[in-house]
Enzyme design. Structure first.
Site, PDB file in Angstrom:
ATOM      1  N   ARG A   2      22.198  36.202   0.998  1.00 27.21           N
ATOM      2  CA  ARG A   2      21.685  37.302   0.182  1.00 27.21           C
ATOM      3  C   ARG A   2      21.149  36.827  -1.165  1.00 27.21           C
ATOM      4  O   ARG A   2      21.659  37.202  -2.211  1.00 27.21           O
ATOM      5  CB  ARG A   2      22.791  38.325  -0.067  1.00 27.21           C
ATOM      6  CG  ARG A   2      23.144  39.105   1.161  1.00 27.21           C
ATOM      7  CD  ARG A   2      23.002  40.583   0.896  1.00 27.21           C
ATOM      8  NE  ARG A   2      24.006  41.351   1.593  1.00 27.21           N
ATOM      9  CZ  ARG A   2      24.254  42.625   1.346  1.00 27.21           C
ATOM     10  NH1 ARG A   2      23.607  43.247   0.399  1.00 27.21           N
ATOM     11  NH2 ARG A   2      25.133  43.267   2.040  1.00 27.21           N
ATOM     12  N   ARG A   6      18.098  43.313  -5.153  1.00 32.19           N
ATOM     13  CA  ARG A   6      17.828  44.193  -6.302  1.00 32.19           C
ATOM     14  C   ARG A   6      17.939  43.549  -7.667  1.00 32.19           C
ATOM     15  O   ARG A   6      17.486  44.109  -8.651  1.00 32.19           O
ATOM     16  CB  ARG A   6      18.761  45.408  -6.228  1.00 32.19           C
ATOM     17  CG  ARG A   6      18.293  46.431  -5.210  1.00 32.19           C
ATOM     18  CD  ARG A   6      19.396  47.400  -4.871  1.00 32.19           C
ATOM     19  NE  ARG A   6      20.506  46.671  -4.247  1.00 32.19           N
ATOM     20  CZ  ARG A   6      21.588  47.248  -3.742  1.00 32.19           C
ATOM     21  NH1 ARG A   6      21.740  48.538  -3.822  1.00 32.19           N
ATOM     22  NH2 ARG A   6      22.524  46.518  -3.180  1.00 32.19           N
ATOM     23  N   ARG A  15      10.271  46.838  -2.844  1.00 34.22           N
ATOM     24  CA  ARG A  15      11.067  47.840  -2.121  1.00 34.22           C
ATOM     25  C   ARG A  15      10.453  49.229  -2.325  1.00 34.22           C
ATOM     26  O   ARG A  15      10.391  50.019  -1.390  1.00 34.22           O
ATOM     27  CB  ARG A  15      12.507  47.777  -2.647  1.00 34.22           C
ATOM     28  CG  ARG A  15      13.437  48.879  -2.198  1.00 34.22           C
ATOM     29  CD  ARG A  15      14.263  48.424  -1.024  1.00 34.22           C
ATOM     30  NE  ARG A  15      15.562  49.079  -0.938  1.00 34.22           N
ATOM     31  CZ  ARG A  15      15.759  50.332  -0.523  1.00 34.22           C
ATOM     32  NH1 ARG A  15      14.737  51.090  -0.230  1.00 34.22           N
ATOM     33  NH2 ARG A  15      16.983  50.814  -0.431  1.00 34.22           N
ATOM     34  N   ASP A  52      18.336  42.062   7.891  1.00 37.60           N
ATOM     35  CA  ASP A  52      19.694  42.579   7.715  1.00 37.60           C
ATOM     36  C   ASP A  52      20.455  42.438   9.023  1.00 37.60           C
ATOM     37  O   ASP A  52      19.856  42.460  10.105  1.00 37.60           O
ATOM     38  CB  ASP A  52      19.673  44.048   7.288  1.00 37.60           C
ATOM     39  CG  ASP A  52      21.018  44.447   6.686  1.00 37.60           C
ATOM     40  OD1 ASP A  52      21.192  44.271   5.469  1.00 37.60           O
ATOM     41  OD2 ASP A  52      21.894  44.906   7.444  1.00 37.60           O
ATOM     42  N   TYR A 128      30.412  48.443  11.887  1.00 35.80           N
ATOM     43  CA  TYR A 128      29.384  49.366  11.365  1.00 35.80           C
ATOM     44  C   TYR A 128      28.969  50.382  12.420  1.00 35.80           C
ATOM     45  O   TYR A 128      28.720  51.550  12.116  1.00 35.80           O
ATOM     46  CB  TYR A 128      28.153  48.601  10.881  1.00 35.80           C
ATOM     47  CG  TYR A 128      28.358  47.927   9.550  1.00 35.80           C
ATOM     48  CD1 TYR A 128      28.288  48.650   8.360  1.00 35.80           C
ATOM     49  CD2 TYR A 128      28.643  46.573   9.469  1.00 35.80           C
ATOM     50  CE1 TYR A 128      28.497  48.044   7.131  1.00 35.80           C
ATOM     51  CE2 TYR A 128      28.853  45.952   8.243  1.00 35.80           C
ATOM     52  CZ  TYR A 128      28.779  46.689   7.081  1.00 35.80           C
ATOM     53  OH  TYR A 128      28.988  46.090   5.869  1.00 35.80           O
TER      54      TYR A 128
HETATM   55  O1  CP3 Z   1      19.048  36.907   0.740  1.00 30.97           O
HETATM   56  C1  CP3 Z   1      18.303  37.380   1.582  1.00 30.97           C
HETATM   57  O2  CP3 Z   1      17.099  37.492   1.414  1.00 30.97           O
HETATM   58  C2  CP3 Z   1      18.884  37.726   2.920  1.00 30.97           C
HETATM   59  C3  CP3 Z   1      18.854  39.114   3.269  1.00 30.97           C
HETATM   60  C4  CP3 Z   1      20.122  39.786   3.723  1.00 30.97           C
HETATM   61  C5  CP3 Z   1      20.305  41.164   3.510  1.00 30.97           C
HETATM   62  N1  CP3 Z   1      21.451  41.532   4.158  1.00 30.97           N
HETATM   63  C6  CP3 Z   1      19.378  42.049   2.783  1.00 30.97           C
HETATM   64  C7  CP3 Z   1      19.895  43.304   2.201  1.00 30.97           C
HETATM   65  C8  CP3 Z   1      21.215  39.306   4.437  1.00 30.97           C
HETATM   66  C9  CP3 Z   1      21.547  37.897   4.861  1.00 30.97           C
HETATM   67  C10 CP3 Z   1      22.048  40.431   4.716  1.00 30.97           C
HETATM   68  C11 CP3 Z   1      23.282  40.362   5.514  1.00 30.97           C
HETATM   69  C12 CP3 Z   1      24.167  41.529   5.538  1.00 30.97           C
HETATM   70  N2  CP3 Z   1      23.831  42.853   5.575  1.00 30.97           N
HETATM   71  C13 CP3 Z   1      25.568  41.431   5.645  1.00 30.97           C
HETATM   72  C14 CP3 Z   1      26.333  40.137   5.783  1.00 30.97           C
HETATM   73  C15 CP3 Z   1      26.481  39.425   4.489  1.00 30.97           C
HETATM   74  C16 CP3 Z   1      27.431  40.069   3.540  1.00 30.97           C
HETATM   75  O3  CP3 Z   1      26.958  40.503   2.494  1.00 30.97           O
HETATM   76  O4  CP3 Z   1      28.613  40.135   3.838  1.00 30.97           O
HETATM   77  C17 CP3 Z   1      26.075  42.751   5.667  1.00 30.97           C
HETATM   78  C18 CP3 Z   1      27.530  43.142   5.746  1.00 30.97           C
HETATM   79  C19 CP3 Z   1      24.967  43.647   5.645  1.00 30.97           C
HETATM   80  C20 CP3 Z   1      25.000  45.143   5.744  1.00 30.97           C
HETATM   81  C21 CP3 Z   1      24.381  45.817   4.585  1.00 30.97           C
HETATM   82  N3  CP3 Z   1      23.055  45.720   4.222  1.00 30.97           N
HETATM   83  C22 CP3 Z   1      25.015  46.680   3.668  1.00 30.97           C
HETATM   84  C23 CP3 Z   1      26.495  47.044   3.698  1.00 30.97           C
HETATM   85  C24 CP3 Z   1      24.040  47.102   2.749  1.00 30.97           C
HETATM   86  C25 CP3 Z   1      24.213  48.110   1.642  1.00 30.97           C
HETATM   87  C26 CP3 Z   1      24.923  47.519   0.491  1.00 30.97           C
HETATM   88  C27 CP3 Z   1      23.943  47.035  -0.532  1.00 30.97           C
HETATM   89  O5  CP3 Z   1      24.131  45.940  -1.058  1.00 30.97           O
HETATM   90  O6  CP3 Z   1      23.027  47.811  -0.833  1.00 30.97           O
HETATM   91  C28 CP3 Z   1      22.831  46.457   3.095  1.00 30.97           C
HETATM   92  C29 CP3 Z   1      21.558  46.597   2.395  1.00 30.97           C
HETATM   93  C30 CP3 Z   1      20.843  45.328   2.030  1.00 30.97           C
HETATM   94  N4  CP3 Z   1      20.638  44.263   2.846  1.00 30.97           N
HETATM   95  C31 CP3 Z   1      20.184  45.081   0.785  1.00 30.97           C
HETATM   96  C32 CP3 Z   1      19.589  43.810   0.899  1.00 30.97           C
HETATM   97  C33 CP3 Z   1      18.727  43.123  -0.118  1.00 30.97           C
HETATM   98  C34 CP3 Z   1      20.074  46.061  -0.371  1.00 30.97           C
HETATM   99  C35 CP3 Z   1      19.082  47.091   0.045  1.00 30.97           C
HETATM  100  C36 CP3 Z   1      18.291  47.679  -1.067  1.00 30.97           C
HETATM  101  O7  CP3 Z   1      18.773  48.636  -1.651  1.00 30.97           O
HETATM  102  O8  CP3 Z   1      17.164  47.231  -1.302  1.00 30.97           O
END
Ligand code: CP3
Length: 325
Positions: A2, A6, A15, A52, A128
């Protein structure tokens, strides 16, 4: 782990332009741009595909939505009868834009910048899919696993097939490394972690290796605690992603002799920065480096992180010579 998101103003802008998170993931040109943003700014050694873990439930036909300032929302599975709603056959077509983004990325990245593909592990995906989103206690998912082992196994087997297909397709499209995220491994109690986290991951790794023997695999069983040792013993040849709670002495003495480790700076230190961050980075490099270590965070970059702190971290690591040879 990640590294996009944001905390970067250019990501927030992208976004907004995309309209939604799912659109961002499923439009190759936009996913490509989101992947490249942190690499452009900070010259990381590797790019992680912008996507994701919930793309797999989406690919299987479950409805997935990302609700602003709430998180993911899925139409929850309530029992075996709901498995009929999922289709493994639909996945390659539904996720075709992800593979297209990888093909374009493989051409756009400098040859020295590795491209990492990824997937969620079956247990984290199941959580999930059953809870219908994020959860605090995993009540529904664990109750299903305890109460209807056979039905739950059916879902887990389907997910193992889907994860394998998704990782295989990413590698065929140009991913050079893959990472498996079991973000909620730590929610499983006692032997359940071996049954529902380690065993399915081990099976996926074995089958993926048979197809792609030279592609490195990173496994991140977040919160596995003492069970990290079993992961190291059973996943030789993989790298093990360490969460922030793993003590460096345990990692050095118990894990590093068996596997390469990746981690584990606390993302909160990247928010606060300054001398405490520098000292923690130094400690990780000293205790675990330079061999058999991939420096990383212990979890994803937090939205509150000042980009200057990431820049400082990246510069310091590069000055230490931890970058590519
Ligand atoms: O760094 C990168 O470019 C990789 C992108 C990436 C995302 N999600 C983008 C994302 C990766 C590798 C993930 C993995 C992911 N997604 C996991 C495993 C890693 C970890 O953090 O434990 C999990 C559990 C998810 C599920 C997920 N996706 C949740 C629970 C959420 C909402 C929480 C949050 O942080 O907003 C997301 C959304 C998400 N995935 C965002 C990003 C950049 C934020 C979305 C936004 O508002 O733009």
């Amino acid at each position: 782990m990640r590294q996009a998101g944001r905390y970067l103003p250019e990501y927030r802008h992208l976004r907004e332009r995309a309209g939604g998170f799912l659109e961002l993931c499923l439009t190759p040109a936009l996913a490509l741009e989101a992947t490249l943003q942190p690499v452009r700014r900070f010259a990381m050694d590797a790019a992680i595909l912008f996507s994701d873990i919930l793309m797999v439930p989406y690919g299987l036909g479950q409805s997935v939505e990302f609700v602003e300032s709430h998180g993911p929302v899925l139409d929850a599975l309530n029992g075996t009868e709901d498995l009929a709603r999922l289709s493994l056959a639909a996945l390659p077509e539904r996720l075709a834009p992800v593979y297209q983004a990888i093909r374009e990325l493989a051409g756009a990245l400098a040859p020295e910048t590795a491209l990492i593909g990824f997937a969620g592990a079956p247990w984290t995906l199941a959580s999930y899919m059953i809870e219908g989103g994020s959860s605090r206690d995993f009540l529904k998912a664990k109750a299903w696993a305890y109460g209807d082992r056979q039905g739950f196994s059916q879902l887990m087997n389907l997910l193992a097939e889907a994860v394998l297909a998704h990782l295989d397709a990413q590698i065929r499209a140009g991913a050079e490394i893959v990472q498996i995220f079991d973000s909620w491994a730590g929610a499983l109690s006692g032997e359940m972690i071996e049954t529902w986290s380690l065993a399915p991951i081990e099976a996926i790794v074995a089958r993926l290796r048979a197809r792609h023997p030279d592609v490195p695999i990173i496994v991140f069983p977040r919160g596995a605690g003492a069970a990290y040792k079993s992961f190291a013993e059973n996943l030789r040849g993989c790298a093990l992603g360490l969460d922030t709670s793993v003590p460096l002495s345990f990692a050095r003495e118990e894990l590093q002799p068996l596997v390469v480790v990746q981690g584990n700076l606390d993302p909160v230190l990247l928010v606060s920065g300054g001398a405490p961050m520098d000292a923690a980075v130094e400690r990780i490099l000293e205790r675990l480096g330079p061999q058999r270590l991939v420096f990383n965070l212990g979890h994803g970059v937090l939205p509150q992180t000042p980009p200057e702190h990431v820049a400082r971290l990246s510069e310091r690591l590069r000055a230490k010579g931890s970058g590519p040879p």
